[in-house]
Design a protein around this motif. Structure first.
Motif, PDB file in Angstrom:
ATOM      1  N   MET A  83       0.826  -1.219   0.000  1.00  0.00           N
ATOM      2  CA  MET A  83       0.000   0.000   0.000  1.00  0.00           C
ATOM      3  C   MET A  83       0.859   1.268   0.000  1.00  0.00           C
ATOM      4  N   GLY A  84       2.074   1.141  -0.489  1.00  0.00           N
ATOM      5  CA  GLY A  84       2.959   2.295  -0.581  1.00  0.00           C
ATOM      6  C   GLY A  84       3.539   2.768   0.733  1.00  0.00           C
ATOM      7  N   THR A  85       3.406   1.977   1.798  1.00  0.00           N
ATOM      8  CA  THR A  85       3.850   2.466   3.100  1.00  0.00           C
ATOM      9  C   THR A  85       4.923   1.579   3.720  1.00  0.00           C
ATOM     10  N   ARG A  86       5.897   2.217   4.344  1.00  0.00           N
ATOM     11  CA  ARG A  86       6.944   1.496   5.073  1.00  0.00           C
ATOM     12  C   ARG A  86       6.390   0.821   6.317  1.00  0.00           C
ATOM     13  N   LEU A  87       5.213   1.246   6.766  1.00  0.00           N
ATOM     14  CA  LEU A  87       4.592   0.641   7.938  1.00  0.00           C
ATOM     15  C   LEU A  87       4.360  -0.856   7.734  1.00  0.00           C
ATOM     16  N   LEU A  88       4.182  -1.264   6.466  1.00  0.00           N
ATOM     17  CA  LEU A  88       3.939  -2.675   6.166  1.00  0.00           C
ATOM     18  C   LEU A  88       5.221  -3.439   5.835  1.00  0.00           C
ATOM     19  N   GLY A  89       6.362  -2.793   5.934  1.00  0.00           N
ATOM     20  CA  GLY A  89       7.628  -3.490   5.705  1.00  0.00           C
ATOM     21  C   GLY A  89       7.670  -4.139   4.337  1.00  0.00           C
ATOM     22  N   ASP A  90       7.948  -5.452   4.307  1.00  0.00           N
ATOM     23  CA  ASP A  90       8.012  -6.188   3.040  1.00  0.00           C
ATOM     24  C   ASP A  90       6.629  -6.547   2.513  1.00  0.00           C
ATOM     25  N   GLY A  91       5.605  -6.219   3.266  1.00  0.00           N
ATOM     26  CA  GLY A  91       4.248  -6.435   2.781  1.00  0.00           C
ATOM     27  C   GLY A  91       3.448  -7.420   3.598  1.00  0.00           C
ATOM     28  N   LEU A  92       2.157  -7.212   3.591  1.00  0.00           N
ATOM     29  CA  LEU A  92       1.200  -8.119   4.203  1.00  0.00           C
ATOM     30  C   LEU A  92       0.750  -9.102   3.129  1.00  0.00           C
ATOM     31  N   VAL A  93       0.732 -10.388   3.437  1.00  0.00           N
ATOM     32  CA  VAL A  93       0.368 -11.401   2.439  1.00  0.00           C
ATOM     33  C   VAL A  93      -1.071 -11.841   2.683  1.00  0.00           C
ATOM     34  N   PRO A  94      -2.014 -11.406   1.852  1.00  0.00           N
ATOM     35  CA  PRO A  94      -3.419 -11.765   2.072  1.00  0.00           C
ATOM     36  C   PRO A  94      -3.672 -13.224   1.704  1.00  0.00           C
ATOM     37  N   PRO A  95      -4.541 -13.902   2.458  1.00  0.00           N
ATOM     38  CA  PRO A  95      -4.827 -15.301   2.156  1.00  0.00           C
ATOM     39  C   PRO A  95      -5.844 -15.491   1.030  1.00  0.00           C
ATOM     40  N   THR A  96      -6.560 -14.422   0.673  1.00  0.00           N
ATOM     41  CA  THR A  96      -7.619 -14.528  -0.333  1.00  0.00           C
ATOM     42  C   THR A  96      -7.560 -13.354  -1.300  1.00  0.00           C
ATOM     43  N   ASP A  97      -8.259 -13.505  -2.406  1.00  0.00           N
ATOM     44  CA  ASP A  97      -8.457 -12.417  -3.365  1.00  0.00           C
ATOM     45  C   ASP A  97      -9.573 -11.490  -2.895  1.00  0.00           C
ATOM     46  N   THR A  98      -9.515 -10.235  -3.304  1.00  0.00           N
ATOM     47  CA  THR A  98     -10.705  -9.393  -3.258  1.00  0.00           C
ATOM     48  C   THR A  98     -11.652  -9.846  -4.377  1.00  0.00           C
ATOM     49  N   HIS A  99     -12.907  -9.427  -4.295  1.00  0.00           N
ATOM     50  CA  HIS A  99     -13.875  -9.812  -5.320  1.00  0.00           C
ATOM     51  C   HIS A  99     -13.428  -9.346  -6.709  1.00  0.00           C
ATOM     52  N   LEU A 100     -12.889  -8.139  -6.797  1.00  0.00           N
ATOM     53  CA  LEU A 100     -12.472  -7.635  -8.097  1.00  0.00           C
ATOM     54  C   LEU A 100     -11.319  -8.466  -8.648  1.00  0.00           C
ATOM     55  N   MET A 101     -10.393  -8.890  -7.797  1.00  0.00           N
ATOM     56  CA  MET A 101      -9.301  -9.741  -8.277  1.00  0.00           C
ATOM     57  C   MET A 101      -9.850 -11.052  -8.818  1.00  0.00           C
ATOM     58  N   GLU A 102     -10.847 -11.607  -8.154  1.00  0.00           N
ATOM     59  CA  GLU A 102     -11.483 -12.824  -8.657  1.00  0.00           C
ATOM     60  C   GLU A 102     -12.051 -12.593 -10.056  1.00  0.00           C
ATOM     61  N   ARG A 103     -12.649 -11.435 -10.267  1.00  0.00           N
ATOM     62  CA  ARG A 103     -13.243 -11.149 -11.578  1.00  0.00           C
ATOM     63  C   ARG A 103     -12.176 -10.878 -12.630  1.00  0.00           C
ATOM     64  N   PHE A 104     -11.077 -10.242 -12.252  1.00  0.00           N
ATOM     65  CA  PHE A 104      -9.972 -10.082 -13.202  1.00  0.00           C
ATOM     66  C   PHE A 104      -9.441 -11.454 -13.637  1.00  0.00           C
TER      67      PHE A 104
END
Length: 481
Positions: A83-104
């Motif tokens: 999300m463009g922030t150093r607060l998340l370090g190397d990144g948060l790894v989501p376990p699922t897609d968002t609905h839009l990602m599913e549709r893409f």
């Protein structure tokens, strides 16, 4: 397939070539990976390119077409998001897609990379400290805009034909304008932002893509629009697929044109002239064109943005803290982000209620205006693409000063986030320095079909397909040879 052949095709043509067996999806993915690497100087990639595309439907409309997703809001299972922030370090790894990602994925889009964005999306630029500055392929001393700057830079440079983008104050349309692309902000509720959100950013946020052609934008909207279980409301579906609006006669429309900034800030004469040229083209096509504007209380609009954006940022950071166990502060947030978060933490429920009352008042004014006119034509931005650093999110500014800094330069887009109406930016002008100039058309609610009809009419009358930026994959490949 050579890189220059690949870069000439929009997503629709590339999908047709793959479906006809003229080239395989694997061959296209390899060329696209090389193309992304060829324009690395733009610093538009937050993660990737991947060794192979993310899983996608082999029988989708865009099966095998290379694609990139923005590092904000939308996420893909197993792919780190920062999300463009150093607060998340190397990144948060989501376990699922968002609905839009599913549709893409269902549409067959073959995701090869994650693109850069400003920190938490609150900027008309893309220079997050988490990645460094993303550069405009038309002039690398200039910004690609934001917050979908990385996606727009990759598409303009020919690396991918289409890429995910989202818009909470202009973040699809601004980078489209800066990079010479088509950027449609769909109407509120048209594309689901679930399951993580219902009405994102108090209803101001929406999702779609940036592309090089109107037909690609229309076809992607066909694939991803429509409600999903749990969405807060359902809006009227189109009478027919949006792709069928491309080339359809829009009829004789009543079009208002306005070129003066509602913020009272200067509008570059070249930008105003580009809008005037579009107005003349529309008039020549038989439309009735007037100089008119809705009444915009700019101070009230800015105060509304201040309250809603800062409350949203404070809530987002609070959620990140809860998920990661990290504590946000000036060591891991850029100065203006931290100022907005601190301000957001002081906002009361009464202030949010007042801001939403202002949204309603503005929506009623725009509804009245669109009773007299079918479309409103304006600049997308006050100027062509700004120099890098002009919208420096790490500057010492208060939350209000930062909000004004953004919308003084981008004063034509946020109105339609607050009202939820659809609006599109089209690359219908070019400055003397060779920078693209975006022109915006806005419609009343449920007006996407009309926007696409008129956008396609302008694409034919004022074509932009032959323009190519200085940093482009075909040029990079030719130099390498």
């Amino acid at each position: 397939m050579r890189i220059d052949e690949y870069a000439e095709l929009d997503a629709t043509a590339l999908a047709a070539a793959i479906a006809a067996g003229e080239v395989t999806a694997d061959e296209v993915a390899q060329v696209a990976t090389e193309a992304i690497d060829a324009v690395a100087e733009l610093n538009a990639v937050a993660h990737g390119p991947f060794e192979k595309p993310l899983d996608h439907a082999a029988d989708g409309r865009f099966a095998g077409v290379p694609f990139a997703i923005k590092d904000l809001v939308l996420h893909a299972a197993g792919v780190p998001t920062r999300m463009g922030t150093r607060l998340l370090g190397d990144g948060l790894v989501p376990p699922t897609d968002t609905h839009l990602m599913e549709r893409f994925r269902a549409a067959g889009l073959a995701t090869l990379a994650v693109t850069t964005t400003p920190e938490l999306g609150f900027n008309g630029n893309s220079e997050a400290l988490a990645y460094g500055s993303t550069r405009n392929p038309w002039n690398t001393a200039h910004s690609p805009g934001g917050s979908s700057g990385g996606s727009a830079a990759l598409v303009a440079a020919g690396a991918v034909p289409i890429a995910h983008a989202n818009d909470g104050g202009g973040s699809i349309r601004i980078p489209a304008a800066c990079n010479g692309l088509v950027g449609l902000k769909p109407g509120r509720g048209r594309v689901s932002v679930g399951p993580d959100a219902g009405d994102a950013l108090f209803g101001m946020g929406c999702e779609l893509v940036v592309s090089r052609t109107v037909r690609d934008t229309a076809a992607v909207l066909d694939e991803v629009a429509g409600p999903l279980p749990g969405d807060p409301f359902v809006i009227a579906p189109p009478e027919r697929p949006w792709s069928q609006e491309v080339g359809a006669d829009p009829g004789r429309l009543r079009i208002a044109v306005h070129t003066e900034s509602w913020a009272g800030t200067p509008v570059d004469p070249e930008v105003a002239a580009a809008v005037d040229a579009v107005a003349a083209t529309l008039e020549a096509a038989g439309h009735h064109v007037d100089r008119r504007t809705p009444t915009i209380d700019w101070d009230r609009l800015i105060q509304t943005n201040l309250v809603l954006w800062c409350a949203f940022l404070a809530g987002s950071v609070g959620a990140i803290e809860a998920m990661t166990g990290r504590t946000a502060g000036p060591d891991n947030l850029e100065r203006t982000s931290w100022a907005c978060v601190e301000h957001g933490r002081t906002i009361s429920g009464l202030e949010i209620c007042s801001a939403l009352d202002s949204v309603n008042a503005l929506s009623r004014e725009m509804g009245r205006f669109f009773g007299d006119y079918d479309l409103l034509l304006t600049p997308t931005m006050n100027t062509p693409a700004l120099p890098l650093g002009h919208l420096d999110a790490n500057a010492e500014l208060t939350a209000l000063e930062w909000t004004n800094r953004i919308f003084d330069a981008c004063s034509f887009t946020s109105v339609f986030n607050q009202t939820g109406a659809p609006a599109i930016s089209l690359p219908l002008g070019q400055s003397a320095q060779g920078l693209p100039i975006g022109v915006q058309l806005a419609a009343p609610s449920n007006g996407e079909s009309l926007l696409i009809r008129v956008a396609a009419q302008l694409e034919q009358a004022m074509p932009w397909a032959g323009r190519r930026p200085g940093v482009h994959v075909a040029r990079a490949a030719a130099t390498a040879r």
